[in-house]
Design a protein around this motif. Structure first.
Motif, PDB file in Angstrom:
ATOM      1  N   MET A  38       0.899  -1.215  -0.014  1.00  0.00           N
ATOM      2  CA  MET A  38       0.047   0.177  -0.131  1.00  0.00           C
ATOM      3  C   MET A  38       0.964   1.023  -0.113  1.00  0.00           C
ATOM      4  O   MET A  38       1.802   1.304   0.756  1.00  0.00           O
ATOM      5  N   ARG A  39       0.336   2.282  -1.124  1.00  0.00           N
ATOM      6  CA  ARG A  39       1.261   3.423  -0.990  1.00  0.00           C
ATOM      7  C   ARG A  39       1.318   4.335   0.447  1.00  0.00           C
ATOM      8  O   ARG A  39       0.096   4.050   1.165  1.00  0.00           O
ATOM      9  N   ARG A  40       2.139   5.010   1.015  1.00  0.00           N
ATOM     10  CA  ARG A  40       1.981   5.666   1.765  1.00  0.00           C
ATOM     11  C   ARG A  40       0.736   6.758   1.968  1.00  0.00           C
ATOM     12  O   ARG A  40       0.072   6.684   2.885  1.00  0.00           O
ATOM     13  N   ALA A  41       0.695   7.238   0.868  1.00  0.00           N
ATOM     14  CA  ALA A  41      -0.610   8.325   0.959  1.00  0.00           C
ATOM     15  C   ALA A  41      -1.928   7.614   1.172  1.00  0.00           C
ATOM     16  O   ALA A  41      -2.748   8.014   1.555  1.00  0.00           O
ATOM     17  N   ASP A  42      -2.049   6.189   0.472  1.00  0.00           N
ATOM     18  CA  ASP A  42      -3.216   5.637   0.825  1.00  0.00           C
ATOM     19  C   ASP A  42      -3.270   5.148   2.393  1.00  0.00           C
ATOM     20  O   ASP A  42      -4.397   5.183   2.822  1.00  0.00           O
ATOM     21  N   ARG A  43      -2.188   4.794   2.896  1.00  0.00           N
ATOM     22  CA  ARG A  43      -2.178   4.242   4.333  1.00  0.00           C
ATOM     23  C   ARG A  43      -2.602   5.678   5.177  1.00  0.00           C
ATOM     24  O   ARG A  43      -3.206   5.373   6.154  1.00  0.00           O
ATOM     25  N   LEU A  44      -2.207   6.794   4.731  1.00  0.00           N
ATOM     26  CA  LEU A  44      -2.434   7.886   5.740  1.00  0.00           C
ATOM     27  C   LEU A  44      -3.889   8.072   5.529  1.00  0.00           C
ATOM     28  O   LEU A  44      -4.845   8.575   6.538  1.00  0.00           O
ATOM     29  N   LEU A  45      -4.554   7.919   4.245  1.00  0.00           N
ATOM     30  CA  LEU A  45      -6.011   8.192   4.216  1.00  0.00           C
ATOM     31  C   LEU A  45      -6.621   7.118   5.034  1.00  0.00           C
ATOM     32  O   LEU A  45      -7.721   7.230   5.519  1.00  0.00           O
ATOM     33  N   LEU A  58     -11.052   6.128  21.253  1.00  0.00           N
ATOM     34  CA  LEU A  58      -9.693   6.022  21.521  1.00  0.00           C
ATOM     35  C   LEU A  58      -9.150   4.635  20.758  1.00  0.00           C
ATOM     36  O   LEU A  58      -9.603   3.722  21.268  1.00  0.00           O
ATOM     37  N   VAL A  59      -8.146   4.701  20.021  1.00  0.00           N
ATOM     38  CA  VAL A  59      -7.550   3.579  19.351  1.00  0.00           C
ATOM     39  C   VAL A  59      -6.137   3.511  19.777  1.00  0.00           C
ATOM     40  O   VAL A  59      -5.330   4.449  19.500  1.00  0.00           O
ATOM     41  N   VAL A  60      -5.540   2.293  20.440  1.00  0.00           N
ATOM     42  CA  VAL A  60      -4.158   2.303  20.530  1.00  0.00           C
ATOM     43  C   VAL A  60      -3.300   2.019  19.168  1.00  0.00           C
ATOM     44  O   VAL A  60      -3.928   1.456  18.087  1.00  0.00           O
ATOM     45  N   ALA A  61      -1.993   2.180  19.175  1.00  0.00           N
ATOM     46  CA  ALA A  61      -1.243   2.100  18.092  1.00  0.00           C
ATOM     47  C   ALA A  61      -1.146   0.634  17.751  1.00  0.00           C
ATOM     48  O   ALA A  61      -1.124   0.429  16.491  1.00  0.00           O
ATOM     49  N   GLU A  62      -1.020  -0.053  18.680  1.00  0.00           N
ATOM     50  CA  GLU A  62      -1.000  -1.705  18.153  1.00  0.00           C
ATOM     51  C   GLU A  62      -2.193  -2.337  17.377  1.00  0.00           C
ATOM     52  O   GLU A  62      -1.984  -2.830  16.331  1.00  0.00           O
ATOM     53  N   GLN A  63      -3.339  -1.900  17.871  1.00  0.00           N
ATOM     54  CA  GLN A  63      -4.608  -1.990  16.933  1.00  0.00           C
ATOM     55  C   GLN A  63      -4.469  -1.515  15.662  1.00  0.00           C
ATOM     56  O   GLN A  63      -4.883  -2.244  14.648  1.00  0.00           O
ATOM     57  N   GLU A 120      -1.556  -3.465   8.907  1.00  0.00           N
ATOM     58  CA  GLU A 120      -0.291  -4.467   8.480  1.00  0.00           C
ATOM     59  C   GLU A 120       1.005  -3.763   8.347  1.00  0.00           C
ATOM     60  O   GLU A 120       1.657  -3.928   7.469  1.00  0.00           O
ATOM     61  N   VAL A 121       1.351  -2.633   9.276  1.00  0.00           N
ATOM     62  CA  VAL A 121       2.443  -2.199   9.495  1.00  0.00           C
ATOM     63  C   VAL A 121       3.114  -2.191  10.932  1.00  0.00           C
ATOM     64  O   VAL A 121       2.328  -2.769  11.879  1.00  0.00           O
ATOM     65  N   SER A 122       4.287  -1.631  11.046  1.00  0.00           N
ATOM     66  CA  SER A 122       4.733  -1.727  12.522  1.00  0.00           C
ATOM     67  C   SER A 122       4.150  -0.605  13.346  1.00  0.00           C
ATOM     68  O   SER A 122       3.564   0.185  12.921  1.00  0.00           O
ATOM     69  N   VAL A 123       4.232  -0.666  14.788  1.00  0.00           N
ATOM     70  CA  VAL A 123       3.736   0.397  15.496  1.00  0.00           C
ATOM     71  C   VAL A 123       4.551   1.529  15.588  1.00  0.00           C
ATOM     72  O   VAL A 123       4.163   2.747  15.379  1.00  0.00           O
ATOM     73  N   ARG A 124       5.856   1.415  15.159  1.00  0.00           N
ATOM     74  CA  ARG A 124       6.572   2.418  14.927  1.00  0.00           C
ATOM     75  C   ARG A 124       6.107   3.448  13.612  1.00  0.00           C
ATOM     76  O   ARG A 124       6.208   4.382  13.623  1.00  0.00           O
ATOM     77  N   THR A 125       5.866   2.647  12.652  1.00  0.00           N
ATOM     78  CA  THR A 125       5.439   3.291  11.567  1.00  0.00           C
ATOM     79  C   THR A 125       4.016   3.931  11.870  1.00  0.00           C
ATOM     80  O   THR A 125       3.753   5.106  11.234  1.00  0.00           O
ATOM     81  N   VAL A 126       3.124   3.511  12.552  1.00  0.00           N
ATOM     82  CA  VAL A 126       1.858   4.125  13.067  1.00  0.00           C
ATOM     83  C   VAL A 126       2.251   5.418  13.859  1.00  0.00           C
ATOM     84  O   VAL A 126       1.605   6.578  13.464  1.00  0.00           O
ATOM     85  N   TYR A 127       3.099   5.445  14.767  1.00  0.00           N
ATOM     86  CA  TYR A 127       3.756   6.669  15.311  1.00  0.00           C
ATOM     87  C   TYR A 127       4.149   7.793  14.435  1.00  0.00           C
ATOM     88  O   TYR A 127       3.894   8.992  14.504  1.00  0.00           O
TER      89      TYR A 127
END
Length: 228
Positions: free
Chosen positions: A1-8, A19-24, A30-37
């Motif tokens: 998935m392109r990053r732009a699509d993932r951000l959307l 409230l949603v935790v980063a792990e969820q 389907e990325v790492s928690v660090r990527t979510v941050y």
């Protein structure tokens, strides 16, 4: 998935204002928690009202309007195929509405040239009664990326053969699905039933544009290719 699509996608998942935790979020995207941050930090830097912090969770405060169409290739294929079916089974007004809707979808496809109607790779005449096999997604990818696929194919009489083909389009029919392709072995258009494909391998080899070997050429002379 392109990053732009993932951000959307991330924005859409935060729009529930819960409230949603980063792990969820990481599991859903389907990325790492660090990527979510990192993605959340990017959205916050762009001015989106996202509250929260690492370890506690995040939520979107206020309304955020997304672009009218933010579709992945698979989502676009699904909509395009559905509209293609309506073109065949709907009344005249509904069929024309489907044609118009498909034209609007073409206009929003920004990451590749807009295909002409005869070049769309998902076609339909009747509702398929058989579910497409799992490797169908690989075939659709090969069509998009213009990559050769290697088939282990069984003919109607049970004879097996190995084929290297240029995948051009998929068509539903009353008994299932068909792959329209240019067969390098036969040096001609061939139509393969997906339920007779025993194995399908997506190769790294791509094929160039050649007008006489494209889907539009097949459509202009459809009915002429010999059955496989």
């Amino acid at each position: 998935m392109r990053r732009a699509d993932r951000l959307l996608d991330l924005i859409a998942r935060l729009k529930d204002r819960k409230l949603v935790v980063a792990e969820q979020l990481a599991e859903q995207l389907e990325v790492s928690v660090r990527t979510v941050y990192r993605d959340i930090a990017t959205l916050q830097a762009q001015g989106l009202p996202i509250d929260g912090q690492a370890g506690l969770g995040y939520m979107l405060r206020g309304d955020v309007n997304l672009p009218a169409l933010t579709l992945s290739h698979d989502q676009l294929d699904a909509v395009s195929l559905g509209l293609a079916l309506v073109e065949w089974i709907g009344d005249d007004d509904l069929a024309q509405a489907a044609v118009s809707a498909r034209a609007k979808i073409d206009a929003t496809w920004s990451d590749q040239p807009t295909p002409a109607p005869s070049q769309r790779h998902l076609l339909a005449r009747e509702l398929p009664h058989r579910k497409a096999p799992p490797f169908t997604s690989s075939i659709r990818r090969a069509i998009r990326e213009r990559r050769i696929i290697k088939l282990d194919y069984a003919s109607q009489d049970g004879n097996r053969s190995a084929r290297d083909v240029r995948p051009l389009g998929l068509r539903s029919f009353h008994a299932g699905w068909l792959l329209i392709a240019w067969c390098n072995h036969r040096d001609a258009f061939r139509v393969f039933r997906l339920d007779r494909i025993l194995a399908c391998e997506l190769s790294k080899q791509t094929f160039p544009f050649e007008a006489e070997r494209e889907l539009s050429a097949y459509i202009s002379e459809r009915g002429k290719p010999a059955p496989s």
